[in-house]
Design a protein around this motif. Structure first.
Motif, PDB file in Angstrom:
ATOM      1  N   GLN A 158       0.843  -1.203   0.000  1.00  0.00           N
ATOM      2  CA  GLN A 158       0.000   0.000   0.000  1.00  0.00           C
ATOM      3  C   GLN A 158       0.875   1.248   0.000  1.00  0.00           C
ATOM      4  OE1 GLN A 158      -2.119  -1.296   3.636  1.00  0.00           O
ATOM      5  NE2 GLN A 158      -3.938  -0.383   2.699  1.00  0.00           N
ATOM      6  N   ARG A 159       1.898   1.222   0.821  1.00  0.00           N
ATOM      7  CA  ARG A 159       2.805   2.373   0.913  1.00  0.00           C
ATOM      8  C   ARG A 159       3.383   2.673  -0.456  1.00  0.00           C
ATOM      9  NH1 ARG A 159       6.292   0.227   6.188  1.00  0.00           N
ATOM     10  NH2 ARG A 159       4.498  -0.186   7.522  1.00  0.00           N
ATOM     11  N   TYR A 160       3.875   1.637  -1.115  1.00  0.00           N
ATOM     12  CA  TYR A 160       4.464   1.794  -2.436  1.00  0.00           C
ATOM     13  C   TYR A 160       3.437   2.349  -3.419  1.00  0.00           C
ATOM     14  CZ  TYR A 160       6.423   0.709  -6.962  1.00  0.00           C
ATOM     15  OH  TYR A 160       6.871   0.822  -8.241  1.00  0.00           O
ATOM     16  N   HIS A 161       2.234   1.782  -3.363  1.00  0.00           N
ATOM     17  CA  HIS A 161       1.145   2.183  -4.264  1.00  0.00           C
ATOM     18  C   HIS A 161       0.879   3.692  -4.145  1.00  0.00           C
ATOM     19  CE1 HIS A 161      -2.738   1.708  -6.317  1.00  0.00           C
ATOM     20  NE2 HIS A 161      -3.291   2.420  -5.352  1.00  0.00           N
ATOM     21  N   TYR A 162       0.818   4.192  -2.919  1.00  0.00           N
ATOM     22  CA  TYR A 162       0.544   5.621  -2.732  1.00  0.00           C
ATOM     23  C   TYR A 162       1.717   6.487  -3.166  1.00  0.00           C
ATOM     24  CZ  TYR A 162      -3.652   4.311  -0.232  1.00  0.00           C
ATOM     25  OH  TYR A 162      -4.864   3.802   0.073  1.00  0.00           O
ATOM     26  N   ILE A 163       2.924   6.095  -2.756  1.00  0.00           N
ATOM     27  CA  ILE A 163       4.118   6.883  -3.089  1.00  0.00           C
ATOM     28  C   ILE A 163       4.282   7.003  -4.599  1.00  0.00           C
ATOM     29  CG2 ILE A 163       6.648   6.833  -3.043  1.00  0.00           C
ATOM     30  CD1 ILE A 163       5.629   7.635  -0.400  1.00  0.00           C
ATOM     31  N   VAL A 164       4.162   5.881  -5.285  1.00  0.00           N
ATOM     32  CA  VAL A 164       4.449   5.883  -6.724  1.00  0.00           C
ATOM     33  C   VAL A 164       3.439   6.758  -7.469  1.00  0.00           C
ATOM     34  CG1 VAL A 164       3.154   3.842  -7.533  1.00  0.00           C
ATOM     35  CG2 VAL A 164       5.370   4.375  -8.532  1.00  0.00           C
ATOM     36  N   ASP A 209       4.098 -13.555  -1.403  1.00  0.00           N
ATOM     37  CA  ASP A 209       4.532 -14.413  -2.489  1.00  0.00           C
ATOM     38  C   ASP A 209       3.438 -14.318  -3.566  1.00  0.00           C
ATOM     39  OD1 ASP A 209       4.728 -16.589  -4.199  1.00  0.00           O
ATOM     40  OD2 ASP A 209       5.567 -17.898  -2.651  1.00  0.00           O
ATOM     41  N   GLU A 210       3.793 -13.659  -4.691  1.00  0.00           N
ATOM     42  CA  GLU A 210       2.768 -13.385  -5.720  1.00  0.00           C
ATOM     43  C   GLU A 210       2.110 -14.653  -6.244  1.00  0.00           C
ATOM     44  OE1 GLU A 210       4.200 -10.762  -8.819  1.00  0.00           O
ATOM     45  OE2 GLU A 210       5.125  -9.481  -7.290  1.00  0.00           O
ATOM     46  N   GLU A 211       2.924 -15.673  -6.399  1.00  0.00           N
ATOM     47  CA  GLU A 211       2.413 -16.970  -6.880  1.00  0.00           C
ATOM     48  C   GLU A 211       1.357 -17.509  -5.916  1.00  0.00           C
ATOM     49  OE1 GLU A 211       3.344 -20.106  -9.828  1.00  0.00           O
ATOM     50  OE2 GLU A 211       4.134 -18.088  -9.588  1.00  0.00           O
ATOM     51  N   LEU A 212       1.691 -17.441  -4.634  1.00  0.00           N
ATOM     52  CA  LEU A 212       0.769 -17.930  -3.609  1.00  0.00           C
ATOM     53  C   LEU A 212      -0.521 -17.113  -3.623  1.00  0.00           C
ATOM     54  CD1 LEU A 212       0.420 -19.783  -0.993  1.00  0.00           C
ATOM     55  CD2 LEU A 212       0.988 -17.702   0.258  1.00  0.00           C
ATOM     56  N   VAL A 213      -0.371 -15.798  -3.713  1.00  0.00           N
ATOM     57  CA  VAL A 213      -1.554 -14.924  -3.725  1.00  0.00           C
ATOM     58  C   VAL A 213      -2.468 -15.320  -4.883  1.00  0.00           C
ATOM     59  CG1 VAL A 213      -2.351 -12.544  -4.119  1.00  0.00           C
ATOM     60  CG2 VAL A 213      -0.481 -12.988  -2.519  1.00  0.00           C
ATOM     61  N   HIS A 272      -3.789  -9.092   0.792  1.00  0.00           N
ATOM     62  CA  HIS A 272      -2.939  -9.173  -0.400  1.00  0.00           C
ATOM     63  C   HIS A 272      -3.704  -9.709  -1.605  1.00  0.00           C
ATOM     64  CE1 HIS A 272       0.183  -8.013   2.382  1.00  0.00           C
ATOM     65  NE2 HIS A 272       0.819  -7.601   1.314  1.00  0.00           N
ATOM     66  N   VAL A 273      -4.679 -10.560  -1.353  1.00  0.00           N
ATOM     67  CA  VAL A 273      -5.563 -10.979  -2.446  1.00  0.00           C
ATOM     68  C   VAL A 273      -6.368  -9.779  -2.946  1.00  0.00           C
ATOM     69  CG1 VAL A 273      -7.697 -12.279  -2.908  1.00  0.00           C
ATOM     70  CG2 VAL A 273      -5.729 -13.426  -1.859  1.00  0.00           C
ATOM     71  N   LEU A 274      -6.860  -8.970  -2.030  1.00  0.00           N
ATOM     72  CA  LEU A 274      -7.659  -7.800  -2.419  1.00  0.00           C
ATOM     73  C   LEU A 274      -6.796  -6.744  -3.128  1.00  0.00           C
ATOM     74  CD1 LEU A 274      -9.896  -7.562   0.765  1.00  0.00           C
ATOM     75  CD2 LEU A 274     -10.654  -8.189  -1.544  1.00  0.00           C
ATOM     76  N   MET A 275      -5.570  -6.540  -2.649  1.00  0.00           N
ATOM     77  CA  MET A 275      -4.687  -5.559  -3.295  1.00  0.00           C
ATOM     78  C   MET A 275      -4.316  -5.998  -4.713  1.00  0.00           C
ATOM     79  SD  MET A 275      -2.143  -3.959  -0.408  1.00  0.00           S
ATOM     80  CE  MET A 275      -1.936  -5.327   0.738  1.00  0.00           C
ATOM     81  N   ALA A 276      -4.136  -7.300  -4.899  1.00  0.00           N
ATOM     82  CA  ALA A 276      -3.794  -7.797  -6.242  1.00  0.00           C
ATOM     83  C   ALA A 276      -4.914  -7.489  -7.227  1.00  0.00           C
ATOM     84  CB  ALA A 276      -3.512  -9.296  -6.193  1.00  0.00           C
TER      85      ALA A 276
END
Ligand SMILES: [Zn+2]
Length: 203
Positions: A57-63, A96-100, A162-166
């Motif tokens: 989330q932090r990255y998402h807002y900053i970028v 882990d993106e694969e896991l998500v 993390h599922v919801l953010m994806a």
């Protein structure tokens, strides 16, 4: 290779701070040069506001505060760390993106089945006028309390969020906009948008 047109670490930190200070008044930005151990420049962002947010989330807002041309020119080959006070880079926990990806269908089925999405919609866009809608604060504070009411434990939050953010759900309202196709909040958004559209750009 030394690029004589590249910003110095200090100039880069100052420029980044300029983009962020409006929404993150306490933001601290430090840029570390490449060295024997690090092949890329590292950028450290620190703010109290990060405390309740996951690193993604932090990255998402900053970028989203940084113009893409600036990003491409000065940041494409850097490593970022968004830290809350008292944290170091080893505290940051990434999924882990694969896991998500693999758990997404089951997590979404549990969220639907437990009534989580309906309850969240009830809080943010009540069907009747009996209570007023709660507004989003750019975090998951409403979703966290709704998850508890819906029978999810705190240990499950990391996977659920993390599922919801994806799916683009980086805050309470975005869960309903992007991960809950049938939400009232999303329907209301488009109804209002269409009304503005009908009135024309001068409205
Ligand atoms: Zn929101």
């Amino acid at each position: 290779m030394l690029d004589r047109f590249a910003m110095t670490a200090h100039e880069l930190a100052t420029a980044l701070k300029g983009y962020l200070i409006g929404d993150y008044p306490d933001i601290d930005v430090q840029v570390s040069e490449r060295d024997g151990e690090h092949a890329r420049r590292r950028v450290f962002f620190r703010s109290l506001k990060f405390g309740v947010l996951y690193p993604l989330q932090r990255y998402h807002y900053i970028v989203h505060h940084i113009p893409s041309e600036f990003y491409d020119e000065h940041l494409a080959d850097t490593e970022w760390y968004e830290l809350a006070p008292g944290e170091t880079e080893t505290d940051l926990r990434y999924p882990d993106e694969e896991l998500v990806r693999s758990i997404t269908p089951d997590v979404m089925r549990c969220l639907h089945g437990s009534g989580f999405l309906r309850r969240l919609d009830d809080r943010m866009c009540p069907a009747d006028g009996s209570c007023s809608p709660e507004s989003c604060h750019g975090d998951f504070r409403i979703a966290r309390s709704v998850l508890a009411e819906s029978g999810f434990s705190e240990e499950e939050h990391f996977d659920v969020f993390h599922v919801l953010m994806a799916q683009g759900g980086y805050c309470d309202c975005e869960i309903l906009y992007n991960a809950a196709p049938e939400s009232r909040l999303r329907t209301q958004y488009w109804t209002e948008r269409a009304q503005h559209h009908d009135k024309g750009p001068a409205a």
